[in-house]
Design a protein around this motif. Structure first.
Motif, PDB file in Angstrom:
ATOM      1  N   VAL A   1      -1.742  -1.250  -5.633  1.00 47.39           N
ATOM      2  CA  VAL A   1      -1.780   0.032  -4.928  1.00 47.39           C
ATOM      3  C   VAL A   1      -1.715  -0.232  -3.432  1.00 47.39           C
ATOM      4  N   SER A   2      -0.683   0.285  -2.787  1.00 41.70           N
ATOM      5  CA  SER A   2      -0.529   0.029  -1.357  1.00 41.70           C
ATOM      6  C   SER A   2      -0.530   1.285  -0.504  1.00 41.70           C
TER       7      SER A   2
ATOM      8  N   PHE B   1      -5.407  -3.698  -7.928  1.00 40.66           N
ATOM      9  CA  PHE B   1      -5.551  -4.393  -6.650  1.00 40.66           C
ATOM     10  C   PHE B   1      -5.006  -3.486  -5.546  1.00 40.66           C
ATOM     11  N   ARG B   2      -5.903  -3.014  -4.670  1.00 43.63           N
ATOM     12  CA  ARG B   2      -5.453  -2.123  -3.599  1.00 43.63           C
ATOM     13  C   ARG B   2      -5.403  -2.894  -2.275  1.00 43.63           C
ATOM     14  N   THR B   3      -4.251  -2.870  -1.635  1.00 42.48           N
ATOM     15  CA  THR B   3      -4.062  -3.601  -0.385  1.00 42.48           C
ATOM     16  C   THR B   3      -4.204  -2.714   0.850  1.00 42.48           C
ATOM     17  N   LEU B   4      -4.524  -1.436   0.658  1.00 48.70           N
ATOM     18  CA  LEU B   4      -4.698  -0.482   1.752  1.00 48.70           C
ATOM     19  C   LEU B   4      -6.175  -0.132   1.869  1.00 48.70           C
TER      20      LEU B   4
ATOM     21  N   ASN C   1       7.175   1.398   3.852  1.00 45.64           N
ATOM     22  CA  ASN C   1       7.990   0.196   3.637  1.00 45.64           C
ATOM     23  C   ASN C   1       7.147  -1.060   3.850  1.00 45.64           C
ATOM     24  N   ALA C   2       6.414  -1.054   4.953  1.00 43.61           N
ATOM     25  CA  ALA C   2       5.675  -2.247   5.361  1.00 43.61           C
ATOM     26  C   ALA C   2       4.523  -2.581   4.424  1.00 43.61           C
ATOM     27  N   VAL C   3       3.727  -1.572   4.054  1.00 37.50           N
ATOM     28  CA  VAL C   3       2.568  -1.876   3.216  1.00 37.50           C
ATOM     29  C   VAL C   3       2.992  -2.278   1.808  1.00 37.50           C
TER      30      VAL C   3
ATOM     31  N   THR D   1      -3.772 -13.065   7.148  1.00 36.29           N
ATOM     32  CA  THR D   1      -4.812 -13.316   6.148  1.00 36.29           C
ATOM     33  C   THR D   1      -5.351 -12.004   5.592  1.00 36.29           C
ATOM     34  N   PHE D   2      -5.408 -11.929   4.269  1.00 34.05           N
ATOM     35  CA  PHE D   2      -5.868 -10.726   3.586  1.00 34.05           C
ATOM     36  C   PHE D   2      -6.814 -11.111   2.467  1.00 34.05           C
TER      37      PHE D   2
END
Length: 390
Positions: free
Chosen positions: A134-135, A151-154, A316-318, A357-358
């Protein structure tokens, strides 16, 4: 050289510099890895789904042009991207989720764009055990508890709304603010966190008004806030509503009232709908700042623009960055849905091309660094999104 360094080198040169397969371990038996992108591809919110799709497609194209997956049990496999249209509707989102689950060829899914749709689709993905990246859905309920496959990256609305309050009070200099929010999971979550943070940010929230789905005339709500003496209006919704509200506020002659919009309005579509003159000076909370001087952002913007003929937007980026969480799982042992989930969950940190890094938090949402804001503040100048200068 790390994956991030390789990708930056590739982006900076406009062509991939990743080493192709050859020698070493034998390539995996699977020639093609299929992933799904689920989101609104038609309708008023289509820009979100289409931009996420374009971000994933761009990442997949780079990997495929480099010879496929670089390492792991599926070394050499190419990535195929399928798209699914949920029209920003929770019922359609649930239907799409079932279709994706039933397709055994699909290893992972990227989506959905709207929080209400993601919340409706999540249980279906969880039951069939497919990795969900999920972004762009930010409602806190999505990662309120651990879902092993998600897995949420936002960052979520609790963090985003709080950062918007601090931006309004400390950067913009607002004192008396009025909130206009959509009556959905997105707007509700942002209002709650904004109001909670407002006192610490030196703000008085004079009023908070919810709008209804499909509403087109916002003049009554705008007039109410105007009559209450607000100096700043915060629009907690997506670009379709925000654009109309900005246009109508401009028609009322609100030159002395600042307007702050969410990351969901960080798209050129806002300018197209509202009009260049109406959006002049509008302030935008942004997860992605295309004007950033960081190497990752500059390289991505240059390469994406060269490949697509237009500059990338936030979605686009996320989505692009989230693809590299998935790719890391493949290259370090993932070869099917189950093993990919385990591999990503067990990874302590990731090096992503744009943001560096994330890390995930305990519920596999985006970890927040209290000393480093996750969003930036932009200002629309002459129809373009520029970095804000107080």
């Amino acid at each position: 050289m790390s994956r991030k360094q390789l990708m930056l080198a590739a982006l900076a040169g406009g062509a991939l510099m990743l080493s192709a397969c050859g020698g070493g371990d034998e390539a995996g038996d699977k020639d093609t890895i299929v992933v799904a992108v689920a989101g609104p591809m038609t309708g008023e919110n289509a820009i979100y789904g289409k931009n996420q799709l374009a971000g994933v497609q761009f990442a997949a194209k780079q990997i495929n042009d480099a010879g496929g997956v670089e390492s792991g049990p599926l070394k050499g496999a190419k990535i195929e991207v399928k798209s699914f249209d949920d029209v920003a509707d929770p019922n359609q989102g649930a239907s799409v989720a079932q279709k994706i689950c039933d397709d055994d060829d699909i290893m992972a899914v990227f989506g959905h764009s709207n929080s209400s749709v993601t919340l409706a689709a999540m249980p279906i993905y969880e039951r069939c055990g497919i990795p969900l990246f999920v972004s762009y859905s930010s409602n806190p309920e999505i990662t309120a508890e651990l879902h092993e496959n998600l897995f949420r990256t936002l960052i979520d609305d609790a963090s985003m709304g709080a950062e918007m309050a601090y931006q309004a009070g400390r950067e913009i200099g607002a004192e008396k603010v009025g909130l206009i929010a959509s009556d959905d999971d997105y707007g509700t979550g942002l209002v709650e966190s904004f109001e909670e943070t407002a006192p610490d940010a030196g703000l008085e929230v004079v009023d908070s008004i919810a709008t209804t789905t499909g509403q087109k005339d916002f003049t009554p709500q705008l007039t109410t806030l105007r009559n209450q003496g607000v100096d700043t209006i915060v629009l907690l919704n997506t670009y379709t509503d925000a654009a109309l509200q900005i246009k109508q506020a401009d028609a009322l002659g609100w030159d002395d009232v600042k307007i702050l919009v969410t990351a969901g309005s960080n798209t050129p579509e806002l300018v197209k709908i509202a009009g260049k003159d109406a959006v002049e000076g509008v302030l935008v909370n942004a997860v992605f700042d295309p004007n950033s001087s960081s190497e990752g952002v500059k390289s991505f913007v240059d390469a994406y623009s060269a490949d697509n003929g237009e500059a990338p937007g936030e979605a686009n980026a996320v989505a692009y960055d989230s693809f590299f969480v998935f790719l890391d799982g493949l290259e370090n042992g993932g070869e099917d849905r189950e093993s990919l989930i385990s591999q990503v969950a067990d990874t302590e940190s990731f090096e992503l091309p744009i943001r560096g890094t994330f890390r995930f938090d305990e519920n596999q949402g985006a970890a927040v660094d209290p000393d480093s804001p996750a969003t930036a503040l932009l200002e629309i100048q002459d129809g373009a999104f520029a970095s804000f200068t107080p």
